[in-house]
Design a protein around this motif. Structure first.
Motif, PDB file in Angstrom:
ATOM      1  N   ALA A 112       0.834  -1.190   0.000  1.00 58.46           N
ATOM      2  CA  ALA A 112       0.000   0.000   0.000  1.00 58.46           C
ATOM      3  C   ALA A 112       0.871   1.243   0.000  1.00 58.46           C
ATOM      4  O   ALA A 112       1.921   1.282   0.644  1.00 58.46           O
ATOM      5  CB  ALA A 112      -0.929   0.007   1.222  1.00 58.46           C
ATOM      6  N   GLY A 113       0.440   2.266  -0.743  1.00 59.51           N
ATOM      7  CA  GLY A 113       1.217   3.488  -0.772  1.00 59.51           C
ATOM      8  C   GLY A 113       0.552   4.546  -1.633  1.00 59.51           C
ATOM      9  O   GLY A 113      -0.497   4.324  -2.236  1.00 59.51           O
ATOM     10  N   ASP A 114       1.200   5.709  -1.681  1.00 56.77           N
ATOM     11  CA  ASP A 114       0.717   6.782  -2.549  1.00 56.77           C
ATOM     12  C   ASP A 114       1.598   6.856  -3.789  1.00 56.77           C
ATOM     13  O   ASP A 114       2.398   5.949  -4.048  1.00 56.77           O
ATOM     14  CB  ASP A 114       0.660   8.113  -1.792  1.00 56.77           C
ATOM     15  N   GLU A 115       1.475   7.942  -4.560  1.00 52.39           N
ATOM     16  CA  GLU A 115       2.207   8.023  -5.817  1.00 52.39           C
ATOM     17  C   GLU A 115       3.715   8.021  -5.634  1.00 52.39           C
ATOM     18  O   GLU A 115       4.461   7.586  -6.517  1.00 52.39           O
ATOM     19  CB  GLU A 115       1.772   9.262  -6.614  1.00 52.39           C
ATOM     20  N   THR A 116       4.200   8.483  -4.477  1.00 50.20           N
ATOM     21  CA  THR A 116       5.640   8.475  -4.242  1.00 50.20           C
ATOM     22  C   THR A 116       6.177   7.062  -4.055  1.00 50.20           C
ATOM     23  O   THR A 116       7.379   6.831  -4.195  1.00 50.20           O
ATOM     24  CB  THR A 116       6.006   9.325  -3.010  1.00 50.20           C
TER      25      THR A 116
END
Length: 279
Positions: A158-162
């Motif tokens: 899981a993560g964001d665009e970075t």
């Protein structure tokens, strides 16, 4: 006084770099720069000093530190490692220094691609938007990565665009017997990329829109159908990943030693440390 443009000839070393790969800053030249989605610029560099570069030396999705030219310059000031840390030439401008995850590396051509998120007027994202072939940067690393457990029946990434480049690299290394669940929060759905894996992967894209960064990601993790035996790797804004770790432990009952978090950036901080492992 405006920065003075320098040429590659003025800063080319007379001898190849020496020392352990981690303690080396390799010189590389931009060969391509393309906007691959609304918020991501892919910058590709090449150079003979990347000959022994190995992005998976210590796990998958490890980071590199980039030394970038300041505005008005085409060649970054590249320091060396001394007994007390980084040493810069006298009266040289200090480069922009930021941490990223390699997107791809071709050892046959010494070609490294890095996806750089464009977000407002940040120094690194501004450079990425104007990067051109011939610009010279420094590349240090790679740093610590992640080893998917061969015994994990279920893994959450899981993560964001970075974190997208790291998620893509880790997913490609997940064994086929693992049930892989991927949650990625991006500014908009047009920023999605292909996430390929030998595992049976379920990938969900969360378009942030006007929500606070990390809000949709955390809600999706809480709502996820996760067995208590699941392993998890999460990378995003530093406070968000700490909240998500608590959710994984308290809501889903995951074991602490099976949850790995990375604070890739911190709201209000220009250059968050690249060693934020949530310890």
């Amino acid at each position: 006084m405006p920065a003075t443009e320098r040429t590659a000839t003025e800063t080319t070393p007379t001898a190849p770099p020496t020392g352990p790969p981690r303690r080396r800053i390799r010189r590389a030249t931009v060969t391509d720069s393309q906007r691959i989605s609304p918020h991501v610029q892919r910058v590709t560099v090449e150079g003979p000093e990347l000959a022994d570069f190995d992005p998976a030396r210590d796990g998958f999705g490890g980071h590199v530190k980039l030394f970038l030219p300041t505005p008005g310059e085409r060649v970054a000031t590249i320091p060396t490692f001394g007994p007390n840390g980084l040493e810069f030439p006298e009266r040289a401008s200090r480069p922009i220094v930021r941490t990223y995850t390699p997107r791809a590396f071709d050892p046959s051509t010494h070609r490294l691609s890095v996806d750089m998120v464009l977000h407002g007027e940040g120094a690194a994202s501004s450079w990425a938007a104007r990067a051109q072939p011939g610009h010279v940067i420094g590349v240090a690393g790679p740093g610590r990565g992640y080893h998917p457990s061969p015994d994990a029946a279920h893994l959450l990434l899981a993560g964001d665009e970075t974190a997208l480049s790291a998620i893509i690299a880790i997913a490609a290394a997940v064994p086929s017997a693992t049930a892989l669940q991927v949650l990625v929060e991006v500014p908009e759905l047009a920023d999605a990329q292909d996430v390929a894996s030998p595992a049976g992967a379920t990938v969900s894209w969360l378009a942030r829109g006007d929500h606070e960064p990390g809000a949709l990601l955390r809600a999706a993790v809480v709502a996820a159908d996760l067995p208590s035996q699941a392993h998890a790797w999460v990378a995003a804004e530093a406070r968000t990943v700490r909240d998500i770790r608590r959710d994984l432990l308290d809501v889903h009952g995951c074991a602490r030693d099976r949850v790995v978090i990375r604070g890739y950036w911190r709201a209000g901080t220009a250059d968050h440390p690249d060693h934020d492992y949530g310890d």
